[in-house]
Design a protein around this motif. Structure first.
Motif, PDB file in Angstrom:
ATOM      1  N   SER A  55       0.840  -1.188   0.000  1.00 14.66           N
ATOM      2  CA  SER A  55       0.000   0.000   0.000  1.00 14.66           C
ATOM      3  C   SER A  55       0.875   1.237   0.000  1.00 14.66           C
ATOM      4  O   SER A  55       1.768   1.376   0.818  1.00 14.66           O
ATOM      5  CB  SER A  55      -0.909  -0.002   1.226  1.00 14.66           C
ATOM      6  N   GLN A  58      -2.494   3.784  -2.600  1.00 16.35           N
ATOM      7  CA  GLN A  58      -3.370   2.883  -3.337  1.00 16.35           C
ATOM      8  C   GLN A  58      -2.976   1.466  -2.973  1.00 16.35           C
ATOM      9  O   GLN A  58      -1.822   1.192  -2.669  1.00 16.35           O
ATOM     10  CB  GLN A  58      -3.225   3.073  -4.841  1.00 16.35           C
ATOM     11  N   TYR A  59      -3.924   0.578  -3.014  1.00 22.53           N
ATOM     12  CA  TYR A  59      -3.642  -0.813  -2.689  1.00 22.53           C
ATOM     13  C   TYR A  59      -3.046  -1.495  -3.905  1.00 22.53           C
ATOM     14  O   TYR A  59      -3.537  -1.334  -5.014  1.00 22.53           O
ATOM     15  CB  TYR A  59      -4.940  -1.500  -2.257  1.00 22.53           C
ATOM     16  N   SER A 115      -9.220  -1.602  -2.520  1.00 24.16           N
ATOM     17  CA  SER A 115      -8.917  -2.025  -1.147  1.00 24.16           C
ATOM     18  C   SER A 115      -9.949  -3.022  -0.635  1.00 24.16           C
ATOM     19  O   SER A 115      -9.756  -3.625   0.414  1.00 24.16           O
ATOM     20  CB  SER A 115      -8.849  -0.811  -0.219  1.00 24.16           C
TER      21      SER A 115
END
Length: 144
Positions: A55, A58-59, A115
């Motif tokens: 992470s 953003q994942y 996510s």
């Protein structure tokens, strides 16, 4: 490429390659898993490598996988990573097809993902060189 083929021939299976988290600028892996699938001669595909989550605002999901055609059956080998997204259609990522007994490729990807991802399915596939007659089986599930 020759290095990976020698390694596959030497072990009669597929061994994964390890990489540092250099594929994407990920500060730290939140979770990691080894992928060791095969060789599945019925499907003609062997996979091994690393998968990790990260992470940076953003994942991300990242993988570094060796894909080897382990059978001289005239079909090609392929790997798929399927993102398991609750309440959304799953997203599928496919490796390049590998055609020819003991031929291989390294499939490295860094992909931004929601996510809300629950996990990923790792599939091995047997596919005709023109993309038809594809048969895939889920061999591993990696949860977040």
């Amino acid at each position: 490429m020759k290095h990976h083929l020698r390694r596959a021939a030497r072990t009669a299976a597929v061994l994964g390659t390890a990489t540092a988290l250099a594929l994407l600028p990920v500060a730290a892996a939140e979770a990691a898993a080894k992928i060791e699938v095969g060789p599945h001669n019925a499907l003609g595909t062997g996979l091994a490598g690393d998968f990790w989550w990260g992470s940076t605002g953003q994942y991300t999901m990242n993988w570094d996988i060796d894909v080897i055609d382990t059978s001289a059956n005239g079909f090609c080998a392929q790997a798929k990573i399927i993102a398991d997204l609750p309440a959304f259609p799953d997203r599928q990522y496919s490796s390049p097809r590998v055609c020819g007994h003991q031929q291989g490729t390294v499939w490295r990807v860094g992909q931004n993902e929601s996510s809300t991802i629950r996990g990923v399915k790792v599939q091995v596939c047997r596919v005709h060189s023109d993309g038809s007659d594809q048969h895939c089986e889920t061999k591993q599930y990696i949860s977040k």
